[in-house]
Design a protein around this motif. Structure first.
Motif, short mmCIF file in Angstrom:
data_model
loop_
_atom_site.label_atom_id
_atom_site.label_comp_id
_atom_site.label_asym_id
_atom_site.label_seq_id
_atom_site.Cartn_x
_atom_site.Cartn_y
_atom_site.Cartn_z
N UNK A 32 0.84 -1.20 0.00
CA UNK A 32 0.00 0.00 0.00
C UNK A 32 0.87 1.25 0.00
N UNK A 33 0.26 2.34 -0.36
CA UNK A 33 1.02 3.59 -0.48
C UNK A 33 1.50 4.12 0.87
N UNK A 34 0.84 3.72 1.95
CA UNK A 34 1.24 4.20 3.27
C UNK A 34 1.92 3.11 4.10
N UNK A 35 2.45 2.08 3.42
CA UNK A 35 3.07 0.96 4.13
C UNK A 35 4.34 1.40 4.86
N UNK A 36 4.63 0.70 5.96
CA UNK A 36 5.86 0.91 6.71
C UNK A 36 6.30 -0.45 7.26
N UNK A 37 6.87 -1.27 6.37
CA UNK A 37 7.14 -2.67 6.67
C UNK A 37 8.55 -2.86 7.25
N UNK A 38 8.72 -3.91 8.06
CA UNK A 38 10.06 -4.27 8.51
C UNK A 38 10.95 -4.62 7.31
N UNK A 39 12.25 -4.50 7.51
CA UNK A 39 13.22 -4.69 6.43
C UNK A 39 14.25 -5.73 6.85
N UNK A 40 14.51 -6.69 5.96
CA UNK A 40 15.59 -7.65 6.16
C UNK A 40 16.68 -7.36 5.15
N UNK A 41 17.88 -7.07 5.64
CA UNK A 41 19.03 -6.86 4.77
C UNK A 41 19.87 -8.14 4.80
N UNK A 42 19.94 -8.82 3.67
CA UNK A 42 20.68 -10.08 3.55
C UNK A 42 22.08 -9.80 3.01
N UNK A 43 23.11 -10.19 3.78
CA UNK A 43 24.51 -10.00 3.37
C UNK A 43 25.06 -11.35 2.95
N UNK A 44 25.47 -11.48 1.71
CA UNK A 44 25.90 -12.78 1.19
C UNK A 44 27.22 -13.22 1.80
N UNK A 45 27.44 -14.54 1.80
CA UNK A 45 28.69 -15.11 2.27
C UNK A 45 29.64 -15.35 1.12
N UNK A 46 30.69 -16.13 1.41
CA UNK A 46 31.71 -16.42 0.41
C UNK A 46 33.12 -16.13 0.88
N UNK A 47 33.34 -16.12 2.19
CA UNK A 47 34.70 -15.94 2.70
C UNK A 47 35.29 -14.58 2.43
N UNK A 48 34.47 -13.56 2.22
CA UNK A 48 34.93 -12.23 1.83
C UNK A 48 35.69 -12.27 0.50
N UNK A 49 35.53 -13.37 -0.24
CA UNK A 49 36.25 -13.54 -1.50
C UNK A 49 35.33 -13.80 -2.67
N UNK A 50 34.09 -14.23 -2.40
CA UNK A 50 33.17 -14.60 -3.47
C UNK A 50 31.75 -14.29 -3.04
N UNK A 51 30.81 -14.46 -3.99
CA UNK A 51 29.40 -14.22 -3.71
C UNK A 51 28.88 -12.99 -4.41
N UNK A 52 27.55 -12.85 -4.39
CA UNK A 52 26.91 -11.73 -5.08
C UNK A 52 25.49 -11.55 -4.58
N UNK A 78 8.33 1.86 1.01
CA UNK A 78 7.35 1.31 1.93
C UNK A 78 7.97 0.59 3.11
N UNK A 79 9.25 0.82 3.36
CA UNK A 79 9.94 0.18 4.47
C UNK A 79 10.08 1.10 5.67
N UNK A 80 10.26 0.50 6.84
CA UNK A 80 10.41 1.23 8.09
C UNK A 80 11.89 1.20 8.50
N UNK A 81 12.59 2.32 8.44
CA UNK A 81 14.02 2.32 8.77
C UNK A 81 14.31 2.04 10.23
N UNK A 82 13.31 2.09 11.09
CA UNK A 82 13.52 1.79 12.51
C UNK A 82 13.38 0.30 12.80
N UNK A 83 12.98 -0.48 11.80
CA UNK A 83 12.79 -1.92 12.00
C UNK A 83 13.60 -2.71 10.98
N UNK A 84 14.90 -2.49 11.01
CA UNK A 84 15.81 -3.16 10.09
C UNK A 84 16.50 -4.32 10.80
N UNK A 85 16.53 -5.46 10.14
CA UNK A 85 17.27 -6.64 10.61
C UNK A 85 18.36 -6.96 9.61
#
Length: 467
Positions: free
Chosen positions: A54-74, A138-145
């Motif tokens: 919806x236009x007034x949404x404020x949803x939680x946010x999941x930030x996924x950080x990929x693995x790969x030994x700091x050498x690989x991944x995307x 539509x994300x809520x910056x106070x509810x970031x994981x």
């Protein structure tokens, strides 16, 4: 590049490398090829939004950080699945960050004329971008994981302890770690990082330059990529060459030192380890038909331990009843030091705001849990149980939405009440029964006291091993 861009294809991935393949530790004596889609122009992130938002949404946010030994991944991990799996109740973001020597070149010359831990700073910038712009989606910056696996989980730890555990303003509220990876993290100008920098300079034909860092910057990317690959492959088997260092700014001290002080960014932690984290990072045949002993292995892997510390480590693991042979002992040493024990240190630091899980679906080696996070990856799973998948993956979504692994987004899942780890060292086991047909096993267990005792040994060695 500026202006509006069409987000219709995955971005170029950052230039890749790999892990070590050498049978001996090169730091004892010196005390993946570039892909078609790899590019230095790789600092992009993907934002996945429910189609019915919806236009007034404020949803939680999941930030996924990929693995790969700091050498690989995307950013090609299927992080959009999180949106669907939560019933369209979250927004997911997955950023890319510079890898290998492009993201983690150490040394005092980099400190003086550039940026140490550039890959971590890329991640931090992405988190700051989320704070500034996610409301437009539509994300809520106070509810970031923030959530990651392997080096992605190691990155989560780096942000938990960043700036001494006091990043201001805060960039996230919850941290989730799957198979936390904590390699040796030296001071930026330690002997090993300085030698590594010199080796990059040598392989880039910059040894005689007046300004060696400027020479590296002017070097063709193909030359740097070759050095990246060569130095990564030359490292001790199962270890990674270019990893975070203590830079005095973002990373002001060893991560375990900050955890010991319980100075943390984030309010809650969910941490999951796999039953056999170390196996993939140990040459399973190195003891076959050779005179190599566990003492030799420990001496090579932990190049700064003295003879007494090496012997105590060997004795400690040689007397574990569940580890009857030298290969299993080596697997446990690698797995517990690099992955499992740093996880328990993190749980202890978060106190009564932390939950612990163990993924044990056979073979339960490092990375086997990945396909159980992404709904589009059922063919990669060794155990195709909808009930198991929902119970396991929902644990993370419960934490992201409610800051509580035991408060369910779906009350029909088979996960029983889940106590925090501080309540009697309680963990949630995610496994399956033996035989066919196999049934899911999701039940509370208690952390083994012997394991915790071995972890305390590694804690005492953390200043020496730089963790």
């Amino acid at each position: 590049m500026v202006g509006i861009q069409n987000a219709t294809t995955e971005p170029n991935e950052c230039i890749q490398a790999g892990d070590g393949t050498s049978a001996t530790n090169p730091f004892e004596s010196r005390s993946l090829s570039k892909r078609a889609t790899a590019s230095e122009d790789c600092l992009f992130l993907n934002v996945h939004v429910p189609s019915n938002i919806s236009s007034n949404a404020s949803l939680p946010v999941i930030v996924w950080i990929h693995g790969g030994g700091y050498a690989a991944g995307s950013a090609s991990d299927e992080a959009q699945d999180f949106v669907k799996e939560t019933g369209f109740q979250v927004i997911s973001v997955n950023p890319q960050y510079r890898l290998g020597l492009f993201g983690f070149l150490p040394g005092h010359e980099v400190k003086e004329g550039g940026a140490l831990n550039a890959g971590l700073l890329d991640q931090q910038f992405a988190l700051q971008w989320v704070q500034d712009h996610i409301a437009s989606f539509g994300g809520d910056p106070t509810r970031v994981t923030i959530w990651g696996e392997s080096a992605g989980a190691g990155s989560v730890l780096q942000h938990v302890v960043a700036h001494g555990g006091n990043t201001q303003p805060p960039l996230f509220r919850a941290a989730m770690m799957s198979s936390l990876f904590l390699p040796f993290q030296y001071e930026f100008n330690d002997t090993i990082p300085e030698t590594l920098y010199s080796e990059v300079v040598d392989q880039s034909n910059c040894t005689d330059a007046v300004d060696r860092l400027a020479c590296l910057r002017a070097t063709d990317v193909s030359v740097l990529t070759a050095a990246n690959t060569n130095l990564s492959d030359a490292n001790f088997f199962g270890t990674f060459t270019f990893v975070p260092v203590i830079d005095g700014d973002f990373s002001i001290e060893r991560p375990i030192a900050t955890l010991n002080k319980t100075q943390l960014n984030g309010e809650v932690l969910l941490a999951v380890t796999n039953a056999f984290e170390g196996n993939l990072f140990v040459n399973q045949t190195m003891f076959n038909g050779t005179n190599i002993t566990l003492t030799d292995y420990v001496t090579q892997l932990f190049s700064r331990l003295n003879a007494e510390q090496i012997q105590h480590t060997v004795d400690l693991y040689s007397n574990v009843s569940d580890l009857p042979d030298v290969v299993l002992q080596a697997n446990a040493i690698m797995g517990e030091n690099i992955f499992i024990c740093p996880t328990y240190f993190s749980l202890q630091a978060f106190g009564n705001k932390s939950w612990k899980g163990e993924f044990a679906i056979p073979p339960a080696t490092h990375g086997e849990d990945l396909s159980y996070y992404f709904g589009t990856s059922p063919t990669a799973r060794t155990f195709n149980s909808t009930a198991f998948f929902s119970a396991f993956s929902d644990s993370f979504f419960n934490t992201a939405l409610f800051l509580n692994a035991s408060q369910k987004i779906d009350n029909s899942t088979i996960t029983p009440p889940w106590a925090t780890w501080s309540e009697g060292h309680t963990e949630m086991l995610f496994n399956q029964t033996e035989g066919l047909p196999s049934e899911p096993v999701v039940e509370a267990i208690v952390t083994d006291d012997g394991l915790l005792g071995r972890c305390e040994w590694w804690r005492t060695l953390a200043p020496i091993n730089a963790q």
